[in-house]
Design a protein around this motif. Structure first.
Motif, mmCIF file in Angstrom:
data_model
loop_
_atom_site.group_PDB
_atom_site.id
_atom_site.type_symbol
_atom_site.label_atom_id
_atom_site.label_comp_id
_atom_site.label_asym_id
_atom_site.label_seq_id
_atom_site.Cartn_x
_atom_site.Cartn_y
_atom_site.Cartn_z
ATOM 1 N N GLN A 478 4.993 6.150 -25.203
ATOM 2 C CA GLN A 478 6.121 6.999 -24.812
ATOM 3 C C GLN A 478 7.407 6.190 -24.630
ATOM 4 O OE1 GLN A 478 5.239 9.854 -21.552
ATOM 5 N NE2 GLN A 478 3.110 9.223 -21.789
ATOM 6 N N LEU A 479 7.266 4.972 -24.117
ATOM 7 C CA LEU A 479 8.439 4.165 -23.805
ATOM 8 C C LEU A 479 9.009 3.409 -25.005
ATOM 9 C CD1 LEU A 479 7.497 2.569 -20.355
ATOM 10 C CD2 LEU A 479 9.206 4.342 -20.785
ATOM 11 N N SER A 480 8.191 3.143 -26.011
ATOM 12 C CA SER A 480 8.614 2.259 -27.108
ATOM 13 C C SER A 480 9.905 2.712 -27.799
ATOM 14 C CB SER A 480 7.489 2.077 -28.128
ATOM 15 O OG SER A 480 7.105 3.305 -28.696
ATOM 16 N N PRO A 481 10.124 4.010 -28.064
ATOM 17 C CA PRO A 481 11.405 4.402 -28.681
ATOM 18 C C PRO A 481 12.606 4.085 -27.785
ATOM 19 C CG PRO A 481 9.795 6.158 -28.916
ATOM 20 C CD PRO A 481 9.217 5.180 -27.945
ATOM 21 N N ARG A 482 12.429 4.308 -26.471
ATOM 22 C CA ARG A 482 13.531 4.012 -25.559
ATOM 23 C C ARG A 482 13.780 2.508 -25.489
ATOM 24 N NH1 ARG A 482 14.593 6.516 -19.602
ATOM 25 N NH2 ARG A 482 14.603 8.376 -20.908
ATOM 26 N N VAL A 483 12.721 1.717 -25.424
ATOM 27 C CA VAL A 483 12.879 0.259 -25.366
ATOM 28 C C VAL A 483 13.663 -0.224 -26.587
ATOM 29 C CG1 VAL A 483 11.646 -1.938 -25.495
ATOM 30 C CG2 VAL A 483 10.828 -0.139 -23.957
ATOM 31 N N GLU A 484 13.264 0.245 -27.760
ATOM 32 C CA GLU A 484 13.953 -0.156 -28.988
ATOM 33 C C GLU A 484 15.424 0.247 -28.937
ATOM 34 O OE1 GLU A 484 13.819 0.900 -33.760
ATOM 35 O OE2 GLU A 484 11.990 1.101 -32.551
ATOM 36 N N THR A 485 15.694 1.455 -28.470
ATOM 37 C CA THR A 485 17.071 1.972 -28.441
ATOM 38 C C THR A 485 17.949 1.204 -27.472
ATOM 39 O OG1 THR A 485 16.328 4.197 -29.035
ATOM 40 C CG2 THR A 485 18.485 4.003 -27.990
ATOM 41 N N ILE A 486 17.474 0.993 -26.255
ATOM 42 C CA ILE A 486 18.352 0.387 -25.247
ATOM 43 C C ILE A 486 18.618 -1.095 -25.530
ATOM 44 C CG2 ILE A 486 17.704 2.067 -23.486
ATOM 45 C CD1 ILE A 486 15.900 0.008 -22.209
ATOM 46 N N PHE A 487 17.669 -1.786 -26.181
ATOM 47 C CA PHE A 487 17.933 -3.178 -26.544
ATOM 48 C C PHE A 487 18.897 -3.258 -27.726
ATOM 49 C CE2 PHE A 487 14.301 -4.258 -23.861
ATOM 50 C CZ PHE A 487 14.712 -5.474 -23.330
ATOM 51 N N ARG A 488 18.679 -2.409 -28.719
ATOM 52 C CA ARG A 488 19.562 -2.436 -29.890
ATOM 53 C C ARG A 488 20.980 -1.999 -29.532
ATOM 54 N NH1 ARG A 488 16.706 -0.786 -35.605
ATOM 55 N NH2 ARG A 488 15.110 -2.421 -35.595
ATOM 56 N N ASN A 489 21.113 -1.080 -28.602
ATOM 57 C CA ASN A 489 22.438 -0.607 -28.187
ATOM 58 C C ASN A 489 23.048 -1.453 -27.077
ATOM 59 O OD1 ASN A 489 22.371 1.476 -30.046
ATOM 60 N ND2 ASN A 489 21.536 2.960 -28.589
ATOM 61 N N HIS A 490 22.351 -2.520 -26.714
ATOM 62 C CA HIS A 490 22.837 -3.450 -25.685
ATOM 63 C C HIS A 490 23.120 -2.740 -24.369
ATOM 64 C CE1 HIS A 490 24.415 -5.902 -29.382
ATOM 65 N NE2 HIS A 490 23.093 -5.943 -29.257
ATOM 66 N N GLN A 491 22.145 -1.933 -23.948
ATOM 67 C CA GLN A 491 22.266 -1.200 -22.685
ATOM 68 C C GLN A 491 21.483 -1.853 -21.551
ATOM 69 O OE1 GLN A 491 21.201 2.630 -24.997
ATOM 70 N NE2 GLN A 491 22.227 3.407 -23.141
ATOM 71 N N VAL A 492 20.847 -2.994 -21.837
ATOM 72 C CA VAL A 492 20.058 -3.698 -20.820
ATOM 73 C C VAL A 492 20.882 -4.860 -20.273
ATOM 74 C CG1 VAL A 492 17.928 -4.931 -20.321
ATOM 75 C CG2 VAL A 492 17.929 -3.079 -22.023
ATOM 76 N N ILE A 493 20.939 -4.959 -18.955
ATOM 77 C CA ILE A 493 21.675 -6.049 -18.302
ATOM 78 C C ILE A 493 20.765 -6.686 -17.253
ATOM 79 C CG2 ILE A 493 23.657 -6.654 -16.856
ATOM 80 C CD1 ILE A 493 25.129 -4.251 -18.003
ATOM 81 N N TRP A 494 20.614 -7.997 -17.324
ATOM 82 C CA TRP A 494 19.924 -8.685 -16.233
ATOM 83 C C TRP A 494 20.550 -10.059 -15.950
ATOM 84 C CZ3 TRP A 494 15.309 -7.509 -19.685
ATOM 85 C CH2 TRP A 494 15.172 -8.425 -20.745
#
Length: 562
Positions: A478-494
């Motif tokens: 269920q999460l894999s599409p979101r993981v792919e999207t947020i990393f490719r769109n540079h929406q992850v910050i740490w």
């Protein structure tokens, strides 16, 4: 050497250097951006110092090394003569070598090992003339470490004149005139002594996970006149390892950020993945393919061409082809969480976290090695992850993981625990500490069912609501599409968190028979993924904290007496 036979022009620059640069400027050869920057750097700084008398090229050694190579080994290509010229560049005031380090990277088959064999043999010989100028070649495997050693050994074996000049065994080659020795070593920094080295070759540096091996041998350098270090190889798959740090350093040098650096950078690679479809661009990665090609280069070119055509029928080989033949790593996007470039985009500065609501994610799969916990926020359509890890000292002492865990602890990314197991209360205490420090609200704590019986009491006793994630393969799907999207769109910050980058890069994507994806470890022991899985756990309920911070702000406004 008589004037009419001099290899130096009126400005003191070797013809092997000027001819190579002229070939580029006349469009006879195609260079990648790193070599174009190198030429500009040489013209702007080095050549001016030579012309002013501050530096000089030793034509005796340049011609001697090239003649030695072509007499006892093979004809050299123009780029090889170009590189050799800079090995024998010296300061005029003290006659010491200018360049102390050489980084040489190119596609597989580019002749870097053959070149380094020739250079090594010359440096220990009486032609170089420095007594006890010992050399070593170091690599991760014995087979690779012995490549240049065996090439020198075989050259001596074939020529009686060389047999009189050098004494050889299967472990060591010695010059009878200078007593200079050449050896090979495999990579185990704990058991090696750097010794008094004249030069060291670090081969296939893409496989070095950190600088520990290099540091061992560098510690024995500087005690001999004109000591030199050579780093050679093709790019690889280890990220955040020693090669990445070397590439960053090399690019900074080529960009002029370190004008006093004594590293000579010769990198051959494609500038863009799209160039692989244009065969005329291949010489950017492999200088052997510059025209006119030697017989060796023609045979190699046909082999590489066959491999490229085979990609039409076996796309799984593309990653290997791009990395090893084109010296430009290209990851298989179906097998990784995100490209390295996208992972690096997570390193943006954290927004202000105070007074916010978060989902807490926990990964406590194995209490004897690593555990991770973190807060996941939804801020301006970004997924902001603030985390911490725990690692057992005994596990770290008995397993060579590669990355600088001790340095990461000093920077606050994790805590090393001296106990038989990692107590889940450590994670609870860290969550409580951060809640108090930043005035955070925990919406709920997400944890999978592995060791849930241990983690649940610790968090519930502290007053946190828990949610159990029961069937992780289904949740991963269920999460894999979101993981792919947020990393490719540079929406992850740490923030600049090397530990999280390491966790994420260690995670592989397994595509199952039903087409669903599952996040697994690339290596069950050495490639830890705890922090990434804690992030996944929190991601499952991340939508539940969207808008909650806005609601809190309105609540606070109502309490203010205007």
């Amino acid at each position: 050497m008589s004037a009419e036979k001099s290899i130096l022009n009126k400005n003191g620059i070797p013809s092997f250097v000027t001819d190579y640069i002229d070939s580029y400027k006349k469009n006879n050869i195609v260079l990648n951006i790193e070599r174009i920057k190198l030429i500009k750097q040489l013209e702007d700084t080095i050549f001016k110092k030579v012309e002013s008398g501050g530096l000089y090229f030793d034509e005796k050694h340049i011609a001697g090394c090239i003649n030695f190579a072509e007499k006892w080994y093979f004809p050299l290509e123009p780029f090889q003569k170009f590189i050799i010229s800079f090995i024998f560049l010296y300061h005029s005031h003290n006659q010491r070598a200018y360049y102390k380090e050489f980084l040489i990277m190119m596609g597989r088959g580019g002749g870097k090992n053959g070149l380094i064999s020739v250079i090594s043999h010359y440096l220990i010989s009486e032609l170089h003339g420095i007594e006890n100028y010992n050399g070593s070649v170091v690599a991760n495997s014995e087979e690779q470490a012995k490549t240049s050693f065996e090439e020198i050994y075989d050259a001596i074996n074939k020529k009686s004149l060389l047999q009189r000049a050098f004494y050889k065994t299967k472990l060591e080659i010695t010059s009878n005139a200078t007593n200079s020795k050449f050896k090979f070593h495999t990579a185990n920094p704990k058991t090696k002594d750097g010794g008094r080295q004249g030069f060291v070759i670090f081969d296939e540096i893409h496989a070095y996970e950190n600088a520990s091996l290099v540091n061992v041998y560098k510690s024995g350098m500087g005690k001999k006149k004109d000591s030199r270090k050579f780093y050679i190889g093709t790019d690889g798959y280890v990220r955040e390892g020693y090669l990445d740090s070397m590439k960053n350093k090399a690019n900074n040098i080529l960009d002029g950020e370190h004008p006093d650096s004594k590293m000579f950078v010769f990198i051959c690679k494609l500038d863009d993945v799209k160039e692989v479809s244009d065969e005329t661009m291949w010489e950017k990665a492999n200088p052997m393919f510059s025209q006119p090609m030697s017989e060796y280069a023609e045979i190699l070119y046909e082999e590489v061409k066959e491999e490229f055509l085979e990609l039409n029928y076996d796309s799984t080989s593309r990653t290997e082809f791009m990395t090893k033949r084109m010296n430009l790593p290209e990851e298989d996007m179906e097998k990784i969480v995100a490209s390295w470039e996208d992972i690096m985009q997570t390193s943006r500065p954290m927004p202000l976290l105070n007074n916010r609501t978060a989902i807490v994610g926990v990964d406590y799969a194995n209490a004897i090695d690593f555990a991770a916990v973190g807060f996941l926020f939804r801020i301006d359509n970004n997924y902001v992850w603030h985390s911490h890890s725990f690692a057992r000292k005994e596990f770290l002492d008995t397993h060579s993981l590669g990355p600088p865990i001790g340095e990461w602890e000093k920077k606050g990314y994790l805590t090393i625990v001296e106990a038989p197991t990692i107590d889940p209360k450590l994670m609870v205490d860290w969550v409580k500490q951060e809640c108090e420090r930043l005035n955070l609200t925990v919406h709920k704590v997400m944890v999978d069912n592995f060791r849930y019986d241990i983690t649940r009491p610790a968090f519930e006793d502290a007053g946190y609501e828990m949610e159990l994630l029961k069937y992780m393969p289904s949740i991963h799907a269920q999460l894999s599409p979101r993981v792919e999207t947020i990393f490719r769109n540079h929406q992850v910050i740490w923030d600049d968190n090397p530990l999280m980058r390491w966790y994420t890069n260690n995670t592989a994507v397994k595509i199952k028979k039903d087409g669903n994806k599952e996040f697994i470890k690339k290596d069950p022991v050495r490639r830890k993924t705890d922090g990434f899985h804690a992030f996944l756990h929190a991601l499952y309920r991340s939508d539940e904290v969207v808008g909650q911070d806005l609601d809190k702000s309105f609540d606070m406004l109502e309490l203010i007496d205007f």
